[in-house]
Scaffold this motif. Structure first.
Motif, short mmCIF file in Angstrom:
data_model
loop_
_atom_site.label_atom_id
_atom_site.label_comp_id
_atom_site.label_asym_id
_atom_site.label_seq_id
_atom_site.Cartn_x
_atom_site.Cartn_y
_atom_site.Cartn_z
N UNK A 80 -41.46 36.78 -26.21
CA UNK A 80 -42.02 37.75 -27.16
C UNK A 80 -41.83 39.20 -26.76
N UNK A 81 -40.78 39.46 -25.96
CA UNK A 81 -40.49 40.85 -25.57
C UNK A 81 -39.21 41.32 -26.25
N UNK A 82 -39.00 42.63 -26.27
CA UNK A 82 -37.74 43.17 -26.74
C UNK A 82 -36.65 42.84 -25.71
N UNK A 83 -35.43 42.67 -26.19
CA UNK A 83 -34.33 42.32 -25.29
C UNK A 83 -33.25 43.38 -25.32
N UNK A 84 -32.70 43.65 -24.14
CA UNK A 84 -31.60 44.60 -24.01
C UNK A 84 -30.51 43.94 -23.17
N UNK A 85 -29.30 43.93 -23.70
CA UNK A 85 -28.18 43.32 -23.00
C UNK A 85 -27.26 44.40 -22.43
N UNK A 86 -26.92 44.23 -21.16
CA UNK A 86 -25.96 45.11 -20.50
C UNK A 86 -24.61 44.39 -20.49
N UNK A 87 -23.64 44.99 -21.15
CA UNK A 87 -22.31 44.41 -21.16
C UNK A 87 -21.38 45.36 -20.43
N UNK A 88 -21.17 45.10 -19.17
CA UNK A 88 -20.34 45.98 -18.35
C UNK A 88 -18.87 45.72 -18.60
N UNK A 89 -18.08 46.78 -18.51
CA UNK A 89 -16.64 46.67 -18.79
C UNK A 89 -15.92 45.87 -17.71
N UNK A 90 -16.36 45.99 -16.47
CA UNK A 90 -15.65 45.37 -15.36
C UNK A 90 -16.37 44.11 -14.88
N UNK A 91 -15.68 42.97 -14.98
CA UNK A 91 -16.15 41.70 -14.42
C UNK A 91 -17.57 41.30 -14.83
N UNK A 92 -17.87 41.26 -16.13
CA UNK A 92 -19.19 40.77 -16.53
C UNK A 92 -19.28 39.26 -16.31
N UNK A 93 -20.51 38.76 -16.17
CA UNK A 93 -20.70 37.32 -16.01
C UNK A 93 -20.33 36.57 -17.29
N UNK A 94 -20.65 37.17 -18.43
CA UNK A 94 -20.29 36.58 -19.71
C UNK A 94 -19.64 37.64 -20.59
N UNK A 95 -18.85 37.22 -21.54
CA UNK A 95 -18.11 38.17 -22.36
C UNK A 95 -19.00 38.82 -23.42
N UNK A 96 -18.55 39.98 -23.89
CA UNK A 96 -19.27 40.70 -24.93
C UNK A 96 -19.39 39.85 -26.19
N UNK A 97 -18.32 39.17 -26.53
CA UNK A 97 -18.32 38.35 -27.74
C UNK A 97 -19.39 37.26 -27.68
N UNK A 98 -19.53 36.65 -26.52
CA UNK A 98 -20.52 35.58 -26.37
C UNK A 98 -21.94 36.14 -26.49
N UNK A 99 -22.20 37.29 -25.87
CA UNK A 99 -23.53 37.88 -25.91
C UNK A 99 -23.91 38.35 -27.31
N UNK A 100 -22.96 38.92 -28.03
CA UNK A 100 -23.25 39.46 -29.35
C UNK A 100 -23.68 38.37 -30.33
N UNK A 101 -23.24 37.15 -30.10
CA UNK A 101 -23.64 36.03 -30.95
C UNK A 101 -25.16 35.83 -30.95
N UNK A 102 -25.82 36.27 -29.86
CA UNK A 102 -27.25 36.03 -29.72
C UNK A 102 -28.10 37.25 -30.09
N UNK A 103 -27.46 38.30 -30.55
CA UNK A 103 -28.14 39.44 -31.17
C UNK A 103 -29.30 40.02 -30.35
N UNK A 104 -29.00 40.59 -29.18
CA UNK A 104 -30.07 41.30 -28.45
C UNK A 104 -30.56 42.49 -29.27
#
Length: 217
Positions: A176-200
């Motif tokens: 029940x908290x707000x969510x913020x996703x950090x998508x770093x350009x270099x060597x992220x654990x997961x891709x931007x495309x994958x994270x965006x699917x979950x709409x932070x």
């Protein structure tokens, strides 16, 4: 919404340990008689709890959970690969000056997160740290985040969770908290495309952008 607390994931958010985790995980695969994988394959499979990653190679749940002992043995050998992201200390200083309580919810075992925070001199910024063994449920369950908020004495409606993986977004949403996703350009654990699917609720490319979102006034 008045934010009183900011809870962070550690890996990929505060500390750049992706190379250490990647190297350690490949060593664990080798010890399990499985060929090491490319970084791209590591990215596509990575999830937490981390034993789910090893299950994707055909290990049983018992075998996957047993890799924790290997991790504890191997990870300290690669701490020279672990770094604090350059902007982190300044961001923590500003949040502290604003009176924001801070915590960490991490999949790392207590010895690893303590070692990292102490080595970078940032441990004292955090009033609540929930490591892997501090809870019987793990991300994407809401439980570790709710434990952290309870220690901070802050209601979920007054908190935000900053992470870099799908499981972080799900954890925050379920708590029940707000969510913020950090998508770093270099060597992220997961891709931007994958994270965006979950709409932070918020999306940034490094922690210094946390203030441009307006969530802290």
């Amino acid at each position: 919404m008045e934010l009183k607390a900011c809870v962070f994931d550690a890996s990929g958010v505060l500390i750049d340990d992706v190379n250490a985790i990647y190297t350690t995980s490949n060593k664990i695969l080798e010890e399990s008689n499985i060929n090491p994988v490319s970084f791209e394959d590591f990215q596509s499979r990575t999830k937490i709890p981390f034993w789910e990653y090893y299950k994707s190679f055909g290990l049983t749940e018992g075998e996957s959970k047993a890799t924790d002992a290997h991790f504890r043995k191997l990870y300290p050998q690669y701490t020279d690969l672990v770094k604090l992201y350059p902007e982190v200390r300044d961001v923590l200083e500003v949040l502290k000056s604003k009176g924001i309580k801070m915590g960490i919810v991490t999949h790392l075992p207590a010895f690893a997160i303590s070692q990292n925070l102490d080595s970078f001199g940032v441990r004292d910024f955090f009033d609540s740290i929930v490591a892997f063994e501090d809870t019987d449920e793990h991300k994407p369950s809401a439980k570790p985040l709710l434990i952290a908020l309870s220690k901070l004495n802050v209601e979920p409606s007054n908190a935000i969770f900053v992470g870099d993986m799908i499981q972080d977004i799900l954890t925050g949403r379920r708590a029940g908290v707000k969510t913020m996703a950090v998508i770093r350009e270099k060597n992220p654990y997961q891709t931007k495309e994958k994270l965006l699917e979950y709409k932070p609720d918020y999306l940034i490319s490094n922690l210094s952008e946390i203030f441009s979102t307006g969530v802290f006034g």
